[in-house]
Write an enzyme that holds these catalytic residues in place. Structure first.
Site, PDB file in Angstrom:
ATOM      1  CG  ASN A  45      -0.328  -0.005   2.556  1.00  0.00           C
ATOM      2  OD1 ASN A  45       0.509  -0.988   2.742  1.00  0.00           O
ATOM      3  ND2 ASN A  45      -0.827   0.749   3.430  1.00  0.00           N
ATOM      4  CB  VAL A  46       1.723   3.822  -1.965  1.00  0.00           C
ATOM      5  CG1 VAL A  46       2.323   5.196  -2.213  1.00  0.00           C
ATOM      6  CG2 VAL A  46       2.477   2.707  -2.752  1.00  0.00           C
ATOM      7  CD  GLU A  47      -1.298   4.994   4.850  1.00  0.00           C
ATOM      8  OE1 GLU A  47      -2.029   4.030   5.451  1.00  0.00           O
ATOM      9  OE2 GLU A  47      -0.842   5.992   5.380  1.00  0.00           O
ATOM     10  CB  CYS A  56      -5.145  -1.286  -1.719  1.00  0.00           C
ATOM     11  SG  CYS A  56      -6.551  -0.465  -1.038  1.00  0.00           S
ATOM     12  CD  GLU A  58      -5.338  -6.024  -1.759  1.00  0.00           C
ATOM     13  OE1 GLU A  58      -5.850  -6.573  -0.854  1.00  0.00           O
ATOM     14  OE2 GLU A  58      -5.103  -4.774  -1.716  1.00  0.00           O
ATOM     15  CB  CYS A  89     -10.983  -3.589   1.336  1.00  0.00           C
ATOM     16  SG  CYS A  89     -10.296  -2.947  -0.403  1.00  0.00           S
ATOM     17  CB  CYS A  92      -8.528  -5.083  -3.012  1.00  0.00           C
ATOM     18  SG  CYS A  92      -7.740  -3.612  -2.795  1.00  0.00           S
TER      19      CYS A  92
END
Length: 129
Positions: A45-47, A56, A58, A89, A92
């Site tokens: 994940n990369v916020e 996410c 995925e 989720c 995803c």
């Protein structure tokens, strides 16, 4: 897939998770999947400061799938910051359906499940034909 294959996927997911960028939530996630040609693809994940546009794990995994030649996902796992198995989720799951289909096997905390079990009656590319 043999248990050793799942362990290798979990190891790849944990390695990807260690590279996650999660300064806002503090919740790193890593994902790994086996492709029908034998490759393993990963994502983390990369916020972003604008929470709603974070990516996410995925998303990164599917990007790597296509950047390295495409194919179909056959087996999938994802882990949290402690290395424990997570389920994707809903968003995803839909993404995984596009690139693995209903027969994609997911490792979940409750055991192995097909994506069809995790996303029953899914909407997919066939509906747009």
């Amino acid at each position: 897939m043999a248990p050793a294959g799942w362990e290798a996927l979990r190891t790849a997911a944990r390695d990807a998770m260690s590279r996650a960028y999660a300064p806002y939530s503090g919740y790193p996630v890593g994902a790994a999947a086996l492709v029908d040609d034998g490759r393993t693809v990963v994502g983390c994940n990369v916020e972003n400061a604008s929470y709603g546009i974070g990516l996410c794990a995925e998303c990164g995994l599917v990007s790597q799938l296509h950047a390295t030649g495409g194919g179909r996902l056959t087996h999938f796992t994802c882990v949290d910051g402690s290395g424990e198995i997570l389920v994707p989720c809903g968003r995803c799951r839909q993404l995984l359906y596009e690139f693995g289909g209903p027969e994609l096997v997911l490792e979940t905390p409750d055991g192995l499940r097909t994506l069809d079990e995790m996303l029953p009656q899914a909407f997919g590319p066939a509906h747009l034909g």
